[in-house]
Design a protein around this motif. Structure first.
Motif, PDB file in Angstrom:
ATOM      1  N   MET A  90      34.612  51.973  45.063  1.00  0.00           N
ATOM      2  CA  MET A  90      35.275  50.686  44.799  1.00  0.00           C
ATOM      3  C   MET A  90      35.780  50.640  43.347  1.00  0.00           C
ATOM      4  N   ILE A  91      36.830  51.454  43.103  1.00  0.00           N
ATOM      5  CA  ILE A  91      37.492  51.432  41.801  1.00  0.00           C
ATOM      6  C   ILE A  91      38.989  51.319  42.092  1.00  0.00           C
ATOM      7  N   LYS A  92      39.789  51.129  41.029  1.00  0.00           N
ATOM      8  CA  LYS A  92      41.228  50.888  41.239  1.00  0.00           C
ATOM      9  C   LYS A  92      41.870  51.991  42.100  1.00  0.00           C
ATOM     10  N   ILE A  95      40.866  51.858  45.755  1.00  0.00           N
ATOM     11  CA  ILE A  95      41.591  50.850  46.547  1.00  0.00           C
ATOM     12  C   ILE A  95      42.984  51.357  46.910  1.00  0.00           C
ATOM     13  N   VAL A 113      30.028  48.536  46.718  1.00  0.00           N
ATOM     14  CA  VAL A 113      30.532  47.158  46.643  1.00  0.00           C
ATOM     15  C   VAL A 113      29.372  46.229  46.291  1.00  0.00           C
ATOM     16  N   SER A 115      30.220  42.802  44.980  1.00  0.00           N
ATOM     17  CA  SER A 115      30.664  41.414  44.844  1.00  0.00           C
ATOM     18  C   SER A 115      31.623  41.065  45.974  1.00  0.00           C
ATOM     19  N   GLN A 118      35.218  42.214  45.294  1.00  0.00           N
ATOM     20  CA  GLN A 118      35.461  43.627  45.618  1.00  0.00           C
ATOM     21  C   GLN A 118      35.675  43.786  47.125  1.00  0.00           C
ATOM     22  N   LEU A 121      39.161  42.687  48.145  1.00  0.00           N
ATOM     23  CA  LEU A 121      40.160  43.722  47.843  1.00  0.00           C
ATOM     24  C   LEU A 121      40.129  44.857  48.866  1.00  0.00           C
ATOM     25  N   ALA A 122      38.931  45.270  49.239  1.00  0.00           N
ATOM     26  CA  ALA A 122      38.798  46.362  50.219  1.00  0.00           C
ATOM     27  C   ALA A 122      39.455  45.960  51.544  1.00  0.00           C
TER      28      ALA A 122
END
Ligand code: G3P
Length: 217
Positions: A90-92, A95, A113, A115, A118, A121-122
Motif C-alpha cells: 500500500m504505497i503510491k 496503487i 493496509v 487505515s 488506504q 484508495l485500494a
C-alpha cells in the motif's frame, strides 16, 4: 466468508485443505523466510507447489517498490498459475500497479493496509482484495476490528466490489469478530482456524454418548 490460511508451510496448507474448508492461501516474504524458502527460483517453485495443493486464490507478494518493478514481477507471478493473486504494498506505486493489473483482469491484493483511507484508495484502484492488518493494529493499542467496520461501511456505501481480507489474524476470536463485522475473507494461522472446532461441552457430550453406547452393547 472465505477462509484463507496465512502460511508458506506446505504441511499446514495440506492439513487445512484436508479439512475441506480452505478457500485460498496468503503468503508474504516473512512467511517464506520462516519456512527457509529463499532465492527467486525457490520462491517461484514454492508458489507453484502451493497452487497444486489448493483450488483457490494464492497471494504472491512482489518485492519491488517501484511501478516498473512491480509490473515486471507481478506479470511473471500471474503467469505461473491463474490462481495467483499479485500482492502489492500500500504505497503510491503499489496503487498505480494495482490499477494497471486490475485493468488487465489480473487479480490483486493490496497489503499492509492500516487505515480506512488506504482501503478506499485500494478499492478505487480496482483491487480484488484489500488486506487490513488487524493484529498489528491491536499490537499498538489500536482497535484492529474497528478498521474492518470502517472499511465495510465505506465499501457498502459505494458498492465497491473489493473484498475485505482481514489479515494479521492471530486467534480464533479475531475470526469470529471478523465474521460478525462482515469481512469477506479472513486469513490466519491453522491454530486460529482449528480453534473454531473447540468446545468442552462437545468433548464431554461425545464422551458420554460413546460411554452410553458401550453400556448397551
Ligand atoms: O496476513 C498478514 C500477516 O502475515 C501478518 O501477520 O501476525 O505478522 O502481523 P502478523
Amino acid at each position: 466468508m472465505k477462509f484463507f490460511i496465512d502460511t508458506a508451510n506446505l504441511e499446514q496448507i495440506k492439513e487445512a485443505q484436508a479439512l475441506g474448508i480452505l478457500d485460498g492461501v496468503t503468503t508474504n516474504p516473512s512467511l517464506m523466510a520462516k519456512e527457509g524458502i529463499t532465492g527467486e527460483a525457490n520462491i517461484i517453485n514454492h508458489y507453484k507447489a502451493i497452487c497444486e495443493l489448493v483450488d483457490g486464490d494464492v497471494s504472491a507478494e512482489v518485492i519491488s517498490t517501484n511501478f516498473d518493478g512491480m509490473v515486471k514481477e507481478g506479470e511473471a507471478l500471474a503467469a505461473l498459475n491463474p490462481q495467483i493473486v499479485v500482492k502489492l504494498p500500500m504505497i503510491k506505486d503499489g496503487i498505480k500497479a494495482c490499477k494497471y493489473f486490475s485493468s488487465k483482469g489480473i487479480k490483486t491484493n493490496v497489503t499492509l493496509v492500516f487505515s480506512a483511507g488506504q482501503a478506499l484508495l485500494a478499492a478505487k484502484a480496482g483491487a480484488t482484495y484489500v488486506s487490513p492488518f488487524i493484529g498489528r493494529l491491536d499490537d499498538i493499542s489500536t482497535d484492529g476490528l474497528n478498521l474492518i467496520s470502517e472499511i465495510r461501511l465505506i465499501y457498502d456505501n459505494y458498492g465497491f466490489q473489493t473484498q475485505i481480507l482481514a489479515a494479521s489474524v492471530r486467534h480464533t476470536m479475531h475470526i469470529i469478530d471478523c465474521a460478525k463485522l462482515g469481512s469477506d475473507v479472513m486469513t490466519g494461522p491453522l491454530s486460529a482456524i482449528e480453534g473454531l472446532l473447540k468446545h468442552p461441552l462437545t468433548d464431554i457430550g461425545l464422551a458420554k454418548f460413546l460411554e452410553d453406547y458401550k453400556k448397551g452393547n
